[in-house]
Design a protein around this motif. Structure first.
Motif, PDB file in Angstrom:
ATOM      1  N   ASN A  66     -68.034 -26.999  10.691  1.00 42.43           N
ATOM      2  CA  ASN A  66     -68.756 -28.269  10.741  1.00 42.43           C
ATOM      3  C   ASN A  66     -68.293 -29.252   9.664  1.00 42.43           C
ATOM      4  O   ASN A  66     -69.078 -30.020   9.108  1.00 42.43           O
ATOM      5  N   GLY A  67     -66.995 -29.188   9.380  1.00 47.14           N
ATOM      6  CA  GLY A  67     -66.449 -30.084   8.367  1.00 47.14           C
ATOM      7  C   GLY A  67     -66.960 -29.791   6.970  1.00 47.14           C
ATOM      8  O   GLY A  67     -66.895 -30.645   6.083  1.00 47.14           O
ATOM      9  N   GLY A  68     -67.459 -28.558   6.770  1.00 46.82           N
ATOM     10  CA  GLY A  68     -67.978 -28.181   5.463  1.00 46.82           C
ATOM     11  C   GLY A  68     -69.372 -28.709   5.183  1.00 46.82           C
ATOM     12  O   GLY A  68     -69.822 -28.673   4.030  1.00 46.82           O
ATOM     13  N   LYS A  69     -70.081 -29.175   6.217  1.00 49.08           N
ATOM     14  CA  LYS A  69     -71.415 -29.754   6.032  1.00 49.08           C
ATOM     15  C   LYS A  69     -72.477 -28.868   6.696  1.00 49.08           C
ATOM     16  O   LYS A  69     -72.299 -28.429   7.828  1.00 49.08           O
ATOM     17  N   TRP A  70     -73.565 -28.638   5.983  1.00 50.41           N
ATOM     18  CA  TRP A  70     -74.666 -27.849   6.507  1.00 50.41           C
ATOM     19  C   TRP A  70     -75.476 -28.625   7.537  1.00 50.41           C
ATOM     20  O   TRP A  70     -75.498 -29.863   7.515  1.00 50.41           O
ATOM     21  N   GLY A  71     -76.152 -27.864   8.416  1.00 48.64           N
ATOM     22  CA  GLY A  71     -77.255 -28.395   9.193  1.00 48.64           C
ATOM     23  C   GLY A  71     -78.531 -27.817   8.604  1.00 48.64           C
ATOM     24  O   GLY A  71     -78.613 -27.605   7.390  1.00 48.64           O
ATOM     25  N   TRP A 129     -77.050 -13.807   1.555  1.00 50.21           N
ATOM     26  CA  TRP A 129     -76.995 -13.960   2.999  1.00 50.21           C
ATOM     27  C   TRP A 129     -77.865 -15.138   3.428  1.00 50.21           C
ATOM     28  O   TRP A 129     -78.982 -15.301   2.918  1.00 50.21           O
ATOM     29  N   VAL A 130     -77.349 -15.932   4.349  1.00 46.79           N
ATOM     30  CA  VAL A 130     -78.035 -17.155   4.767  1.00 46.79           C
ATOM     31  C   VAL A 130     -78.207 -17.152   6.280  1.00 46.79           C
ATOM     32  O   VAL A 130     -77.277 -16.812   7.021  1.00 46.79           O
ATOM     33  N   PHE A 131     -79.400 -17.523   6.713  1.00 46.94           N
ATOM     34  CA  PHE A 131     -79.702 -17.689   8.138  1.00 46.94           C
ATOM     35  C   PHE A 131     -79.896 -19.184   8.364  1.00 46.94           C
ATOM     36  O   PHE A 131     -80.806 -19.798   7.789  1.00 46.94           O
ATOM     37  N   HIS A 132     -79.029 -19.775   9.194  1.00 49.90           N
ATOM     38  CA  HIS A 132     -79.096 -21.223   9.403  1.00 49.90           C
ATOM     39  C   HIS A 132     -79.033 -21.516  10.899  1.00 49.90           C
ATOM     40  O   HIS A 132     -78.849 -20.609  11.723  1.00 49.90           O
ATOM     41  N   VAL A 162     -78.892 -23.559  20.607  1.00 49.89           N
ATOM     42  CA  VAL A 162     -78.549 -23.647  22.023  1.00 49.89           C
ATOM     43  C   VAL A 162     -77.367 -24.590  22.204  1.00 49.89           C
ATOM     44  O   VAL A 162     -77.350 -25.708  21.674  1.00 49.89           O
ATOM     45  N   GLY A 163     -76.365 -24.108  22.934  1.00 46.89           N
ATOM     46  CA  GLY A 163     -75.185 -24.926  23.186  1.00 46.89           C
ATOM     47  C   GLY A 163     -74.178 -24.950  22.063  1.00 46.89           C
ATOM     48  O   GLY A 163     -73.188 -25.676  22.141  1.00 46.89           O
ATOM     49  N   ARG A 164     -74.397 -24.158  21.033  1.00 48.85           N
ATOM     50  CA  ARG A 164     -73.480 -24.148  19.896  1.00 48.85           C
ATOM     51  C   ARG A 164     -72.925 -22.732  19.699  1.00 48.85           C
ATOM     52  O   ARG A 164     -73.622 -21.741  19.919  1.00 48.85           O
ATOM     53  N   SER A 165     -71.686 -22.651  19.253  1.00 50.34           N
ATOM     54  CA  SER A 165     -71.028 -21.354  19.100  1.00 50.34           C
ATOM     55  C   SER A 165     -70.906 -20.922  17.639  1.00 50.34           C
ATOM     56  O   SER A 165     -70.433 -19.817  17.353  1.00 50.34           O
ATOM     57  N   GLU A 166     -71.317 -21.771  16.701  1.00 53.73           N
ATOM     58  CA  GLU A 166     -71.174 -21.434  15.289  1.00 53.73           C
ATOM     59  C   GLU A 166     -72.046 -20.235  14.918  1.00 53.73           C
ATOM     60  O   GLU A 166     -73.179 -20.103  15.383  1.00 53.73           O
ATOM     61  N   PRO A 167     -71.556 -19.340  14.064  1.00 49.81           N
ATOM     62  CA  PRO A 167     -72.342 -18.167  13.661  1.00 49.81           C
ATOM     63  C   PRO A 167     -73.494 -18.574  12.739  1.00 49.81           C
ATOM     64  O   PRO A 167     -73.272 -19.274  11.740  1.00 49.81           O
ATOM     65  N   PRO A 168     -74.725 -18.132  13.024  1.00 52.04           N
ATOM     66  CA  PRO A 168     -75.868 -18.537  12.202  1.00 52.04           C
ATOM     67  C   PRO A 168     -76.114 -17.683  10.967  1.00 52.04           C
ATOM     68  O   PRO A 168     -76.989 -18.002  10.166  1.00 52.04           O
ATOM     69  N   ILE A 169     -75.374 -16.579  10.804  1.00 54.47           N
ATOM     70  CA  ILE A 169     -75.559 -15.696   9.648  1.00 54.47           C
ATOM     71  C   ILE A 169     -74.282 -15.719   8.814  1.00 54.47           C
ATOM     72  O   ILE A 169     -73.195 -15.412   9.318  1.00 54.47           O
ATOM     73  N   LEU A 170     -74.427 -16.076   7.542  1.00 57.65           N
ATOM     74  CA  LEU A 170     -73.284 -16.187   6.639  1.00 57.65           C
ATOM     75  C   LEU A 170     -73.541 -15.386   5.373  1.00 57.65           C
ATOM     76  O   LEU A 170     -74.669 -15.348   4.873  1.00 57.65           O
ATOM     77  N   SER A 172     -69.203 -14.033   8.503  1.00 58.60           N
ATOM     78  CA  SER A 172     -70.000 -14.852   9.421  1.00 58.60           C
ATOM     79  C   SER A 172     -70.205 -14.045  10.702  1.00 58.60           C
ATOM     80  O   SER A 172     -69.288 -13.385  11.179  1.00 58.60           O
ATOM     81  N   LEU A 173     -71.424 -14.096  11.245  1.00 61.15           N
ATOM     82  CA  LEU A 173     -71.718 -13.314  12.443  1.00 61.15           C
ATOM     83  C   LEU A 173     -72.939 -13.878  13.181  1.00 61.15           C
ATOM     84  O   LEU A 173     -73.612 -14.780  12.699  1.00 61.15           O
ATOM     85  N   GLY A 174     -73.207 -13.310  14.375  1.00 58.49           N
ATOM     86  CA  GLY A 174     -74.387 -13.666  15.156  1.00 58.49           C
ATOM     87  C   GLY A 174     -74.178 -14.772  16.162  1.00 58.49           C
ATOM     88  O   GLY A 174     -75.153 -15.269  16.740  1.00 58.49           O
ATOM     89  N   SER A 175     -72.935 -15.154  16.412  1.00 56.48           N
ATOM     90  CA  SER A 175     -72.683 -16.256  17.345  1.00 56.48           C
ATOM     91  C   SER A 175     -73.244 -15.944  18.729  1.00 56.48           C
ATOM     92  O   SER A 175     -73.043 -14.858  19.266  1.00 56.48           O
ATOM     93  N   GLY A 176     -74.000 -16.895  19.282  1.00 54.25           N
ATOM     94  CA  GLY A 176     -74.524 -16.784  20.637  1.00 54.25           C
ATOM     95  C   GLY A 176     -75.779 -15.948  20.773  1.00 54.25           C
ATOM     96  O   GLY A 176     -76.346 -15.858  21.863  1.00 54.25           O
ATOM     97  N   MET A 177     -76.256 -15.327  19.678  1.00 56.98           N
ATOM     98  CA  MET A 177     -77.412 -14.434  19.765  1.00 56.98           C
ATOM     99  C   MET A 177     -78.751 -15.162  19.759  1.00 56.98           C
ATOM    100  O   MET A 177     -79.713 -14.717  20.368  1.00 56.98           O
TER     101      MET A 177
END
Length: 363
Positions: free
Chosen positions: A53-58, A72-75, A89-97, A108-113
């Motif tokens: 994401n260009g190095g930017k958090w959501g 560990w971060v859940f985002h 929803v609709g995003r492929s980025e892994p939410p666990i870092l 990084s893991l958890g993509s699509g879960m």
């Protein structure tokens, strides 16, 4: 008479513990802004690679530390919409870092879960526990169903550090209040013996659910209300301290509730503000993050991190929200996830401001 006397003593103890929540005379606590702030914000931490994401958090929702010191971060998949409830929803980025203490990304893991990441913790064995609190069939016009065509949400997952699912609690896409269903589970804590505690808190259940370490239902306690042991949006949960008590961020009741691990009510504390996140350390320090208080919501309290004793509720420090001057403008800011390491370094996962904060004690 002796038996009646014992019953009276037990009742008196319960009333005394509940005094703060019930409107009885409260102990005098200092105002948050009168407390010291012996913490310094670490700048430019952590380091997100440019390909994420260009190095930017959501929006971030939780953070925890494993036994090796990794953070560990859940985002929410670097998304910012819908605001306050950003979706994966609709995003492929892994939410666990996973980051090392220097801020370097390790895993990084958890993509699509997940559709709506929420509850999160790492147990003593390094297993990751994460909840999906999604309730919607579509989000931003996109289907929240998984690759098998089943609606995601209302579940808690146990994974190893590589992302392999080891256990699933709840039924995918099915809201309920039974022993095997949740309604938007919001927080997770694991006791030292492996028992699992889930705050079933973003829907209508307003309860804590306890399972054995192998996932068997043991009991549930609580329902909607403001009395002792009742809840209004239990948003987070932590187990720890010298007594192993259960601390629940009873957010919409603007209090921290404390129980033993059988669900017996111990106390309700309002001096920590309107808690979105709660964490108790081994040395009985209680960290509570308030991301909602303002002049109309829980007036008299400030958004920020309030620190005190998990034994008696005494207050020791306060870190104001970096966006405190915008509290009456922003619906939610500050941390919805908080954790501290053995040195007292604090990590705060921010929903509204879209960042992960690191605070170190000033010597």
């Amino acid at each position: 008479m002796a038996q009646r006397g014992l019953k009276y003593i037990a009742l008196l103890a319960a009333v005394t513990s509940f005094g703060i929540a019930s409107g009885a005379q409260q102990p005098a606590y200092p105002k948050q802004l009168d407390l010291p702030n012996p913490y310094r914000l670490v700048g430019n931490w952590p380091t997100l690679p440019p390909n994420m994401n260009g190095g930017k958090w959501g929006e971030l929702i939780r953070a925890d530390i494993d036994s090796h010191g990794s953070i560990w971060v859940f985002h929410r998949c670097f998304n910012t919409e819908p605001a306050g409830y950003a979706t994966c929803v609709g995003r492929s980025e892994p939410p666990i870092l996973e980051f090392d203490p220097s801020g370097k990304l390790l895993t990084s893991l958890g993509s699509g879960m997940f559709a709506f990441p929420h509850g999160f913790t790492v147990d003593r064995q390094g297993n990751i526990w994460a909840s999906d609190a999604n309730k919607d069939e579509t989000v931003l016009g996109k289907s929240a169903k998984d690759s098998n065509g089943v609606l995601r949400g209302h579940q808690v997952f146990k994974m190893n550090s590589a992302g392999k699912v080891l256990m699933t609690l709840g039924k995918e896409g099915v809201a309920g209040n039974g022993p095997d269903t949740f309604d938007q589970p919001s927080g997770i804590a694991i006791a030292s013996n492996g028992d699992i505690f889930v705050t079933d808190g973003h829907g209508k259940n307003d309860r804590v659910v306890k399972f054995s370490k192998d996932g068997k239902f043991i009991k549930a306690w609580g329902h909607h209300g403001s009395g002792p042991g009742e809840f209004d949006q239990p948003h987070d949960i932590s187990i720890g301290g010298s007594q192993g008590h259960v601390f629940v961020a009873d957010r919409s009741n603007s209090r921290v509730q404390i129980f033993d691990q059988d669900g017996n009510f111990i106390a309700a504390w309002k001096q920590f503000g309107r808690p979105s996140a709660v964490y108790v350390s081994k040395d009985d320090t209680l960290y509570v993050s308030d991301s909602q208080s303002n002049s109309t919501v829980n007036p008299g309290y400030k958004r920020g991190i309030t620190i005190g004793s998990a034994k008696d509720g005494a207050l020791t420090a306060f870190i104001p929200d970096p966006d405190l001057d915008q509290a009456d403008v922003n619906r939610i800011s500050g941390a919805s996830g908080i954790v501290a390491d053995e040195h007292g370094t604090i990590y705060a996962a921010d929903v509204g401001p879209h960042r992960l904060r690191k605070y170190v004690k000033v010597k």
